[in-house]
Motif scaffolding. Structure first.
Motif, PDB file in Angstrom:
ATOM      1  N   SER A 176      51.040  72.952  29.657  1.00 27.46           N
ATOM      2  CA  SER A 176      50.197  73.901  30.592  1.00 27.46           C
ATOM      3  C   SER A 176      50.365  75.352  30.477  1.00 27.46           C
ATOM      4  N   HIS A 177      51.867  75.430  30.248  1.00 24.88           N
ATOM      5  CA  HIS A 177      52.339  76.768  30.121  1.00 24.88           C
ATOM      6  C   HIS A 177      52.098  77.533  31.788  1.00 24.88           C
ATOM      7  N   GLY A 178      51.954  76.570  32.711  1.00 24.12           N
ATOM      8  CA  GLY A 178      51.856  77.177  34.152  1.00 24.12           C
ATOM      9  C   GLY A 178      50.286  77.550  34.260  1.00 24.12           C
ATOM     10  N   GLU A 179      49.551  77.382  33.536  1.00 19.90           N
ATOM     11  CA  GLU A 179      48.236  77.551  33.770  1.00 19.90           C
ATOM     12  C   GLU A 179      47.092  76.371  33.876  1.00 19.90           C
ATOM     13  N   GLY A 180      46.271  76.629  34.796  1.00 18.77           N
ATOM     14  CA  GLY A 180      45.241  75.526  35.084  1.00 18.77           C
ATOM     15  C   GLY A 180      45.813  74.456  36.069  1.00 18.77           C
ATOM     16  N   VAL A 181      46.965  74.408  36.489  1.00 15.23           N
ATOM     17  CA  VAL A 181      47.357  73.411  37.703  1.00 15.23           C
ATOM     18  C   VAL A 181      47.315  73.783  38.913  1.00 15.23           C
ATOM     19  N   SER A 182      46.403  73.297  39.784  1.00 11.09           N
ATOM     20  CA  SER A 182      46.005  73.766  41.169  1.00 11.09           C
ATOM     21  C   SER A 182      47.158  73.296  42.000  1.00 11.09           C
ATOM     22  N   GLU A 183      47.245  73.938  43.062  1.00 14.08           N
ATOM     23  CA  GLU A 183      48.065  73.302  44.344  1.00 14.08           C
ATOM     24  C   GLU A 183      47.718  71.919  44.856  1.00 14.08           C
ATOM     25  N   GLN A 184      46.238  71.769  44.704  1.00  9.73           N
ATOM     26  CA  GLN A 184      45.662  70.347  45.189  1.00  9.73           C
ATOM     27  C   GLN A 184      46.406  69.375  43.980  1.00  9.73           C
ATOM     28  N   ALA A 185      46.691  69.661  42.939  1.00 13.94           N
ATOM     29  CA  ALA A 185      46.885  68.609  41.969  1.00 13.94           C
ATOM     30  C   ALA A 185      48.490  68.292  42.389  1.00 13.94           C
ATOM     31  N   ILE A 186      49.225  69.673  42.544  1.00 15.26           N
ATOM     32  CA  ILE A 186      50.541  69.257  42.786  1.00 15.26           C
ATOM     33  C   ILE A 186      50.655  68.376  44.180  1.00 15.26           C
ATOM     34  N   ASP A 187      49.978  68.856  45.152  1.00 14.39           N
ATOM     35  CA  ASP A 187      50.112  67.947  46.441  1.00 14.39           C
ATOM     36  C   ASP A 187      49.466  66.617  46.315  1.00 14.39           C
ATOM     37  N   ALA A 188      48.665  66.308  45.454  1.00 14.87           N
ATOM     38  CA  ALA A 188      48.287  64.943  45.335  1.00 14.87           C
ATOM     39  C   ALA A 188      49.202  64.248  44.488  1.00 14.87           C
ATOM     40  N   LEU A 189      50.181  64.834  43.367  1.00 11.37           N
ATOM     41  CA  LEU A 189      50.958  64.111  42.848  1.00 11.37           C
ATOM     42  C   LEU A 189      52.193  63.792  43.895  1.00 11.37           C
ATOM     43  N   VAL A 190      52.641  64.579  44.683  1.00 14.90           N
ATOM     44  CA  VAL A 190      53.606  64.403  45.517  1.00 14.90           C
ATOM     45  C   VAL A 190      53.206  63.371  46.392  1.00 14.90           C
ATOM     46  N   ARG A 191      51.834  63.423  46.940  1.00 12.75           N
ATOM     47  CA  ARG A 191      51.604  62.297  47.881  1.00 12.75           C
ATOM     48  C   ARG A 191      51.827  60.955  47.287  1.00 12.75           C
ATOM     49  N   ARG A 192      51.202  61.023  46.033  1.00 14.87           N
ATOM     50  CA  ARG A 192      51.045  59.575  45.481  1.00 14.87           C
ATOM     51  C   ARG A 192      52.452  59.221  45.204  1.00 14.87           C
ATOM     52  N   LEU A 193      53.587  60.053  44.588  1.00 15.44           N
ATOM     53  CA  LEU A 193      54.871  59.324  44.558  1.00 15.44           C
ATOM     54  C   LEU A 193      55.634  59.018  46.054  1.00 15.44           C
ATOM     55  N   ARG A 194      55.507  59.915  47.085  1.00 20.05           N
ATOM     56  CA  ARG A 194      55.762  59.437  48.388  1.00 20.05           C
ATOM     57  C   ARG A 194      55.467  57.710  48.396  1.00 20.05           C
ATOM     58  N   GLU A 195      53.957  57.821  48.161  1.00 19.01           N
ATOM     59  CA  GLU A 195      53.348  56.381  48.511  1.00 19.01           C
ATOM     60  C   GLU A 195      54.239  55.098  47.691  1.00 19.01           C
ATOM     61  N   ARG A 196      54.345  55.588  46.641  1.00 17.65           N
ATOM     62  CA  ARG A 196      55.067  54.618  45.602  1.00 17.65           C
ATOM     63  C   ARG A 196      56.486  54.271  46.024  1.00 17.65           C
ATOM     64  N   LEU A 197      57.258  55.360  46.582  1.00 22.05           N
ATOM     65  CA  LEU A 197      58.651  55.250  47.146  1.00 22.05           C
ATOM     66  C   LEU A 197      58.537  54.400  48.301  1.00 22.05           C
ATOM     67  N   ALA A 198      57.523  54.719  49.136  1.00 19.23           N
ATOM     68  CA  ALA A 198      57.432  53.972  50.495  1.00 19.23           C
ATOM     69  C   ALA A 198      57.351  52.507  50.252  1.00 19.23           C
TER      70      ALA A 198
END
Length: 221
Positions: A176-198
């Protein structure tokens, strides 16, 4: 030119090796590739290595899951290889580049192993060779998605330091070269990874949000 004078790639954790005895070799899971890595995360034509005036260069062939050298993403611009470089294909296969004439007795006799990417002390272990994650002594099944795995790997590499959102974008979405990735996309990815580890360790929060800065990995002592 004898095989000892030819550079080679060695697949870590196995006895597989490929001499780089052509001016251009392709890497992928397609049957027409010179180096075939049979895994669905590897693109049919994933990357290629070119020989120019005795030097070797690798470039990504617009693969889906990326090509990395020493943990850094490689794109379609050729990247010069030096002896001992670690090439990662889709974060699934780890290959060591051994230059022609290099003295590397371990690489010629036994499979090479690289330092494992793991925090210490840790209840979490990441195995890049098999692309598996173990939490509290148990393996995650099904395995993490490519994006989740890249995020976790970047947090582990930071060794407890804060990883900014910009760094996460570079590690998880290098194309993406830093373009087009929203904060919501990052938060959603972090949340899902937390769920998987949990799923395997619900009593510990591995990923901590540092407001205004980013995220860090916290491991149980």
């Amino acid at each position: 030119m004898s095989q000892q004078e030819v550079a080679m790639l060695i697949l870590q954790g196995s006895d597989q090796r490929w001499p780089l005895d052509k001016d251009r070799l392709t890497i992928g899971r397609g049957p027409d590739c010179d180096i075939i890595l049979s895994d669905r995360v590897v693109s049919r034509r994933h990357a290629c290595i070119e020989r120019r005036d005795g030097d070797y260069f690798i470039r990504d062939d617009h693969s889906k899951n990326g090509t990395f050298v020493n943990g850094e993403p490689v794109f379609d611009t050729p990247h010069r290889l030096i002896d001992g470089d670690e090439i990662q294909i889709a974060l699934r296969f780890r290959l060591t580049f051994v230059d022609a004439g290099a003295t590397a007795p371990l690489s010629l006799e036994t499979p090479l192993t690289a330092p494992a990417l793991r925090p210490a002390p840790s209840g979490l272990h990441l195995d890049d060779t098999r692309r598996t994650v173990t939490v509290a002594g148990r393996a995650l099944d099904p395995s993490l998605s490519v994006a989740q795995y890249r995020l976790l790997r970047r947090l582990i590499q930071a060794q407890g330091a804060v990883v900014s959102r910009e760094e996460i974008v570079k590690a998880v979405w290098p194309e993406s070269h830093g373009e087009g990735v929203s904060e919501q996309a990052i938060d959603a990815l972090v949340r899902r990874l937390r769920e998987r580890l949990a799923e395997l360790d619900p009593d510990h929060q591995y990923i901590v949000t540092v407001r205004g800065h980013g995220f860090r990995l916290e491991n149980p002592t």
